[in-house]
Design a protein around this motif. Structure first.
Motif, mmCIF file in Angstrom:
data_model
loop_
_atom_site.group_PDB
_atom_site.id
_atom_site.type_symbol
_atom_site.label_atom_id
_atom_site.label_comp_id
_atom_site.label_asym_id
_atom_site.label_seq_id
_atom_site.Cartn_x
_atom_site.Cartn_y
_atom_site.Cartn_z
ATOM 1 N N MET A 1 0.789 -1.217 0.000
ATOM 2 C CA MET A 1 0.000 0.000 0.000
ATOM 3 C C MET A 1 0.831 1.283 0.000
ATOM 4 N N MET A 2 2.090 1.222 0.446
ATOM 5 C CA MET A 2 2.871 2.443 0.589
ATOM 6 C C MET A 2 4.112 2.470 -0.306
ATOM 7 N N THR A 3 5.011 1.531 -0.114
ATOM 8 C CA THR A 3 6.247 1.593 -0.902
ATOM 9 C C THR A 3 6.061 1.105 -2.335
ATOM 10 N N THR A 4 5.029 0.319 -2.572
ATOM 11 C CA THR A 4 4.632 -0.143 -3.915
ATOM 12 C C THR A 4 5.822 -0.567 -4.782
ATOM 13 N N PRO A 5 6.537 -1.606 -4.388
ATOM 14 C CA PRO A 5 7.672 -2.058 -5.205
ATOM 15 C C PRO A 5 7.200 -2.539 -6.573
ATOM 16 N N GLN A 6 8.058 -2.323 -7.567
ATOM 17 C CA GLN A 6 7.754 -2.741 -8.938
ATOM 18 C C GLN A 6 9.074 -3.074 -9.638
ATOM 19 N N HIS A 7 8.977 -3.821 -10.693
ATOM 20 C CA HIS A 7 10.151 -4.187 -11.474
ATOM 21 C C HIS A 7 9.923 -3.716 -12.908
ATOM 22 N N VAL A 8 10.575 -2.652 -13.263
ATOM 23 C CA VAL A 8 10.453 -2.077 -14.597
ATOM 24 C C VAL A 8 11.809 -2.183 -15.288
ATOM 25 N N ASP A 9 11.801 -2.672 -16.502
ATOM 26 C CA ASP A 9 13.032 -2.733 -17.285
ATOM 27 C C ASP A 9 13.289 -1.335 -17.836
ATOM 28 N N VAL A 10 14.028 -0.540 -17.064
ATOM 29 C CA VAL A 10 14.233 0.866 -17.403
ATOM 30 C C VAL A 10 14.939 1.004 -18.746
ATOM 31 N N GLU A 11 15.889 0.140 -19.011
ATOM 32 C CA GLU A 11 16.624 0.236 -20.268
ATOM 33 C C GLU A 11 15.688 0.113 -21.459
ATOM 34 N N ARG A 12 14.798 -0.877 -21.445
ATOM 35 C CA ARG A 12 13.883 -1.053 -22.567
ATOM 36 C C ARG A 12 12.928 0.122 -22.700
ATOM 37 N N VAL A 13 12.468 0.638 -21.585
ATOM 38 C CA VAL A 13 11.519 1.754 -21.630
ATOM 39 C C VAL A 13 12.170 2.975 -22.255
ATOM 40 N N VAL A 14 13.333 3.376 -21.736
ATOM 41 C CA VAL A 14 13.904 4.645 -22.177
ATOM 42 C C VAL A 14 14.507 4.555 -23.574
ATOM 43 N N TRP B 1 30.565 2.917 -7.676
ATOM 44 C CA TRP B 1 31.063 4.284 -7.647
ATOM 45 C C TRP B 1 31.902 4.588 -8.890
ATOM 46 N N GLY B 2 32.714 3.655 -9.310
ATOM 47 C CA GLY B 2 33.517 3.856 -10.504
ATOM 48 C C GLY B 2 32.668 4.052 -11.741
ATOM 49 N N ASP B 3 31.611 3.244 -11.877
ATOM 50 C CA ASP B 3 30.685 3.408 -13.002
ATOM 51 C C ASP B 3 30.043 4.789 -12.975
ATOM 52 N N LEU B 4 29.630 5.229 -11.767
ATOM 53 C CA LEU B 4 28.922 6.498 -11.638
ATOM 54 C C LEU B 4 29.812 7.666 -12.044
ATOM 55 N N GLU B 5 31.049 7.666 -11.581
ATOM 56 C CA GLU B 5 31.978 8.729 -11.970
ATOM 57 C C GLU B 5 32.130 8.799 -13.490
ATOM 58 N N ARG B 6 32.163 7.657 -14.113
ATOM 59 C CA ARG B 6 32.374 7.617 -15.559
ATOM 60 C C ARG B 6 31.155 8.118 -16.321
ATOM 61 N N VAL B 7 29.965 7.649 -15.966
ATOM 62 C CA VAL B 7 28.787 7.971 -16.774
ATOM 63 C C VAL B 7 28.311 9.410 -16.563
ATOM 64 N N LEU B 8 28.601 10.000 -15.404
ATOM 65 C CA LEU B 8 28.164 11.374 -15.179
ATOM 66 C C LEU B 8 28.897 12.363 -16.071
ATOM 67 N N THR B 9 30.027 11.982 -16.608
ATOM 68 C CA THR B 9 30.744 12.844 -17.551
ATOM 69 C C THR B 9 30.551 12.394 -18.995
ATOM 70 N N ASP B 10 29.595 11.517 -19.210
ATOM 71 C CA ASP B 10 29.280 11.022 -20.556
ATOM 72 C C ASP B 10 28.738 12.173 -21.409
ATOM 73 N N PRO B 11 29.233 12.334 -22.635
ATOM 74 C CA PRO B 11 28.778 13.457 -23.475
ATOM 75 C C PRO B 11 27.424 13.250 -24.142
ATOM 76 N N ALA B 12 26.736 12.160 -23.861
ATOM 77 C CA ALA B 12 25.441 11.904 -24.511
ATOM 78 C C ALA B 12 24.482 13.066 -24.271
ATOM 79 N N GLU B 13 23.725 13.428 -25.309
ATOM 80 C CA GLU B 13 22.812 14.564 -25.225
ATOM 81 C C GLU B 13 21.597 14.266 -24.345
ATOM 82 N N ARG B 14 20.983 13.108 -24.542
ATOM 83 C CA ARG B 14 19.788 12.732 -23.778
ATOM 84 C C ARG B 14 20.016 11.335 -23.233
ATOM 85 N N VAL B 15 20.215 11.244 -21.938
ATOM 86 C CA VAL B 15 20.573 9.951 -21.370
ATOM 87 C C VAL B 15 19.884 9.761 -20.030
ATOM 88 N N VAL B 16 19.435 8.545 -19.784
ATOM 89 C CA VAL B 16 18.928 8.147 -18.475
ATOM 90 C C VAL B 16 19.982 7.253 -17.837
#
Length: 561
Positions: A513-526, A539-554
């Motif tokens: 009723m509150m936290t409403t867990p779900q499993h969505v394949d985010v990659e396929r959606v976006v 953490w290593g992945d995060l540092e790398r992708v935050l400087t990714d030059p992609a224009e529109r990225v999730v």
């Protein structure tokens, strides 16, 4: 459309529709001729929040054009947010003529007044009865446009949304010939710029003899809060979207310190700017009998007066601004210093990471230890604190940061250091809807006003993204913006775990009723909606992708906590 442009409104958001086709085609014709920029969004709910984002960045209202019926009602969430946060917006809703109302006509309802008190101005424009436009009609149109812009921008009352409801008879459109553009020197942007005219006095404050003042900067407080805190010699308790999260008086861990009798218990005066929404400690402080409260009236529909709930006969002192006279003393510096030092001590060094001295050591074992620690850090799963720190760290003044109404905004508020950057969150009603759409509107405005292209980042949770996933759909003929959507995914509403309900509710009921867990394949959606996808599990992945030059990225970050 020309008259809105002359009155300073140059951004128009359109969703497709039959009854509104004349408005839409007039808008795109004017865009070609020069004078406005048109943005097409496929549904009205996202269009409303896109217009909100445009206005947040430019400080001027955007027009949002809709067809009739439920299309207008779908703007209601954005209109309410604009109303409660004092963001200018003008709804231009197409409608049936009067003879087709109240007789069961298709796609017809009562549109004037549909937003009730959330709009300060409603004007109905009857359908024309003859072809052509004479000088008298032009003057009427010019007057309506300027009245709507004045109301939305706060010329007389609080800034916020306005509505112009325009009726059309069939035929609903015709070929447009020789649409004249509006030259830049005829566009009065100053007329449309948001202002707050409260009619309230300016408070003249002096630093207190026995230092016991704090300055509280809620959402949209602006840079004045930092100035007032410095001039009063007071700790600055600035929320992350206040626009004042910087300076020597900044206290990051203000929530914990307000609960401490040695800090919050000693406060005797609070000066409030903006709209505080991220803690219970701030309203609790302002409701105390022994605390004098001075509040600068903000742009939103309601003044921020939590003390009225407990002391209705002792209203808050509401003012239009604060002017500080007098000088601070060593006692004020000591008062601020205690708060700042305690905040820094509470935060500690955080995760200091590998020992850099070991990296430079001549001892091979020490250097090996550094390398081992570095590898361990880069492989570490990401939690909310790490995510907030990382996104905050890569955001600079030419960027924009939008925070969703998820648990992550409170985590960021409780830990990120002072930094003079533009941060926005929809805190008028603090809803989770429209966050991505708002960010896209901010990004669109940013890219037309700033030569050096910055990045607009959106930091949110999974439910906030799913609530506005339609925002990721952009028509093939539309411009796209440089946006990073950073998703902290815990597969449910983590914010509820910190509320009282979590202590009294069976775990199974809490999940369903509150936290409403779900499993969505985010990659396929976006990717199916045309966005690039990155996953950052460490953490290593995060540092790398935050400087990714992609224009529109999730960027999806599975959270470890």
């Amino acid at each position: 459309m020309q008259e809105f442009a002359r009155a300073g409104v140059t951004e128009v958001v359109v969703s497709p529709g039959s009854r509104s086709q004349a408005l839409a085609l007039a808008a795109v014709a004017l865009e070609r001729a020069g004078g406005i920029t048109v943005h097409v969004r496929l549904d009205e709910r996202t269009a409303g929040f896109f217009a909100l984002g445009l206005a947040i960045e430019t400080g001027r209202p955007a027009l949002v054009v809709t067809t009739s019926g439920t299309a207008v009602a779908n703007l209601h969430p954005a209109v309410l947010e604009a109303h409660h946060s004092g963001v200018p917006m003008i709804v231009v809703s197409a409608d049936r003529p009067s003879e087709l109302r109240g007789i069961g006509s298709n796609q017809t309802t009562v549109q004037p007044g549909i937003f009730a008190d959330a709009v300060s101005f409603v004007r109905e424009v009857e359908a024309p009865t003859a072809h052509g436009v004479d000088d008298g009609t032009r003057e009427v149109v010019r007057g309506i446009a300027r009245e709507a812009v004045a109301a939305a921008s706060g010329h007389t009352g609080q800034p916020g949304p306005a509505q112009v409801n325009v009726a059309f008879r069939e035929p609903l459109s015709a070929t447009l010939h020789d649409v004249a553009g509006v030259p830049d020197d005829e566009i009065d942007t100053a007329y449309a710029t948001r202002r707050v005219h409260t009619g309230l006095p300016v408070a003249e404050l002096t630093p207190d003899d026995d230092p016991a003042t704090v300055v509280i900067a809620g959402h949209d407080a602006g840079e004045d809060a930092e100035r007032v805190a410095w001039e009063l010699g007071a700790p600055l308790l600035a929320e992350v979207s206040s626009g004042a999260r910087y300076g020597r008086n900044l206290v990051v861990t203000y929530r914990e310190l307000l609960r401490d009798p040695e800090f919050g218990g000693r406060v005797r005066r609070a000066v409030v700017l903006g709209h505080p929404t991220l803690s219970r400690e701030v309203p609790a402080l302002l409701q105390r009998d022994d605390v004098e409260v001075v509040t600068v009236r903000g742009a939103g529909a309601d003044p921020y007066e939590p003390s009225r709930a407990s002391r209705p006969d002792e209203p808050t002192t509401l003012v239009s601004d604060v002017r500080v006279t007098g000088r601070t003393s060593p006692g004020h510096r000591a008062w601020v210093g205690r708060w700042v030092a305690a905040s820094r001590a509470a935060l500690g060094d955080g995760d200091a990471g590998p020992d850099l001295d070991a990296k430079r050591s001549e001892d091979r074992a020490e250097r090996n230890r550094f390398l081992k620690d570095e590898v361990a850090l880069r492989r570490r799963p990401v939690d909310r604190a790490m995510l907030a720190d990382a996104v905050w760290g890569v955001t600079w003044p030419h960027d924009r940061l939008v925070l969703g109404a998820s648990q992550i905004i409170r985590v960021a508020d409780g830990r990120v250091a002072g930094k003079k950057i533009r941060v926005h969150a929809n805190r008028g009603l603090a809803g989770i809807d429209g966050t991505v759409s708002t960010a896209l509107g901010i990004a669109a405005a940013l890219e037309t006003t700033q030569a050096a292209g910055g990045t607009t980042r959106v930091l949110l949770g999974d439910l906030t993204l799913l609530h506005d996933v339609g925002a990721l759909v952009t028509g093939t003929e539309e411009r796209t913006q440089r946006v990073q959507v950073v998703l902290g995914n815990d597969e449910g509403g983590a914010i509820f775990r910190g509320l009282e309900v979590a202590e009294t509710t069976p775990a199974a009921d809490m999940r369903r009723m509150m936290t409403t867990p779900q499993h969505v394949d985010v990659e396929r959606v976006v990717t199916g909606l045309g966005w690039e996808y990155r996953r950052a599990a460490t953490w290593g992945d995060l540092e790398r992708v935050l400087t990714d030059p992609a224009e529109r990225v999730v960027i999806e970050v599975p959270l470890a906590d």
